[in-house]
Design an enzyme around this catalytic site. Structure first.
Site, PDB file in Angstrom:
ATOM      1  N   HIS A 318      36.949  34.246  13.773  1.00  0.00           N
ATOM      2  CA  HIS A 318      35.687  34.820  14.241  1.00  0.00           C
ATOM      3  C   HIS A 318      34.745  33.746  14.764  1.00  0.00           C
ATOM      4  CE1 HIS A 318      32.541  33.664  11.283  1.00  0.00           C
ATOM      5  NE2 HIS A 318      33.551  33.533  10.433  1.00  0.00           N
ATOM      6  N   CYS A 319      33.874  34.181  15.675  1.00  0.00           N
ATOM      7  CA  CYS A 319      32.724  33.378  16.101  1.00  0.00           C
ATOM      8  C   CYS A 319      31.522  34.294  15.945  1.00  0.00           C
ATOM      9  CB  CYS A 319      32.909  32.848  17.523  1.00  0.00           C
ATOM     10  SG  CYS A 319      33.339  34.097  18.763  1.00  0.00           S
ATOM     11  N   SER A 320      30.524  34.192  16.773  1.00  0.00           N
ATOM     12  CA  SER A 320      29.348  35.045  16.606  1.00  0.00           C
ATOM     13  C   SER A 320      29.633  36.491  17.022  1.00  0.00           C
ATOM     14  CB  SER A 320      28.168  34.495  17.414  1.00  0.00           C
ATOM     15  OG  SER A 320      27.757  33.252  16.891  1.00  0.00           O
TER      16      SER A 320
END
Length: 386
Positions: A318-320
């Protein structure tokens, strides 16, 4: 080379056919081993320990010369295996990703994104059904025909039907005997100019894999839809997922998907469950200056080791927002450990997560990574920016 090119062309044709369903989604939502860099805590120690330190940051370590970026041997490119699915059917895995698709906002918030018709008995529908599904008799009456106007039906991007079970060819004697109501629905909708698809294996197959996306509640109106949990995209079935920081911070999602390892590619968001899950923290920024030279092989090896963990490792990247940084990480893994070109890996990823959008800087670095892995450039930038 000729055989490889023919395989690639065959794959392109396959993705074109599969794109029918995916285009509806978009329109409605608008193995070579690589040595880790020399850090105080290697990927090996990260995966071997039950818990990883929440404060570890591998993105700021400088590479040791050029050898850290060079594979020990050149990989041979391969094409993704094509699943054989009967005409008119869609797999539970594909339905999972359709239900959790997002582009700006979750696709399910759109009332006309997908019409799911439960073609089982009313009693079974009341016990449990796929989230947002409607009892088929409320839409298609076996004797009287369509209860929703054709104009209304045409507003839906996807129309999905399912019975209790079933995978026989549409219209076959066995299919008509096993699920007559569903078959009647299918051909009735087809006659009205619709293009419905059928859930392969029916409700029982979907419920066995994704019970958390089944409910006895009727969820039809927009306010009700906004209460639904939207899950990360499933990139490799029962193994690799990609999503946002908010999804990575929701323990219901972590528990329901049986996530064991997490790659956190955000710049500022802390690891959500450091005492429960194994993390690889990569403080990355989504901009034109971010260097991925260490992050790609480091994350690729972490994911590979995690998926081999016993009893069964499951990884969330995941990232933002789950679009750019996390996509670059996922693509690097697919390239290195599935031996797919960047073009094939990107097509695979976009088919499962329509909002995939690594920035141009990341795409260029992935092209360089592809050349390092395979010994030559297999993908053109123009092809993957379309």
């Amino acid at each position: 080379m000729k055989d490889w090119w023919e395989q690639l062309m065959h794959l392109s044709d396959y993705f074109h056919k599969m794109g029918v369903v995916l285009s509806r989604v978009n329109n409605s939502c608008r193995v070579a081993s690589r040595e880790p860099v020399n850090t105080s805590q290697t990927v090996s120690s990260i995966c071997d320990r039950e818990v990883n330190s929440a404060g570890s940051d591998h993105s700021s370590i400088m590479p040791i010369g050029n050898k850290a970026c060079e594979p020990e041997e050149v990989l041979v490119p391969a094409c993704p295996e094509i699943a054989c699915v009967e005409r008119g059917y869609i797999t539970p895995h594909q339905v999972y990703n359709l239900l959790n698709g997002e582009e700006g906002q979750p696709a399910l918030y759109d009332l006309y994104y997908i019409l799911i018709l439960d073609c089982r008995s009313a009693e079974r529908y009341k016990v449990s059904h796929v989230v947002t599904a409607r009892a088929a008799v409320t839409v298609i009456h076996p004797g009287l025909g369509c209860l929703i106007s054709c104009t209304e039906l045409q507003k839906y991007s996807i129309i999905l039907l399912y019975a209790e079970e079933g995978c026989s060819p549409v219209g076959s004697v066995k299919a008509r005997a096993d699920s007559p109501d569903l078959q009647r629905c299918f051909f009735q909708l087809s006659a009205l100019g619709m293009d419905p698809v059928i859930l392969l294996g029916g409700f029982s197959a979907f419920n066995a894999l994704y019970p958390f996306l089944c409910t006895p509640r009727m969820v039809l109106l927009e306010p009700e839809r906004h209460t639904l949990i939207i899950y990360p995209s499933e990139i490799l079935e029962g193994a690799l997922y990609q999503g946002s920081v908010s999804q990575a911070s929701d323990y219901r999602i972590i528990k329901n998907l049986h996530i064991t390892h997490v790659v956190n590619a955000t710049a500022n968001s802390p690891d959500a469950f450091p005492n429960t899950l194994c993390y690889l923290r990569l403080c990355l920024s989504d901009n034109a200056q971010q260097d991925l030279v260490e992050a790609l092989p480091l994350a690729s090896r972490f994911i590979s080791r995690a998926l081999k963990a016993e009893p069964s490792g499951r990884v969330l990247v995941h990232c933002s927002m789950g679009r750019s940084r996390s996509s670059a990480i996922t693509l690097a893994f697919l390239m290195e450990h599935r031996c797919w070109s960047l073009l094939n890996a990107l097509r695979w990823l976009k088919e499962r997560r329509a909002c995939t959008a690594p920035n141009v800087n990341f795409l260029r670095q992935l092209l360089t990574y592809e050349e390092q892995l395979f010994g030559s450039r297999l993908t053109c930038l123009d092809d993957i920016r379309r």
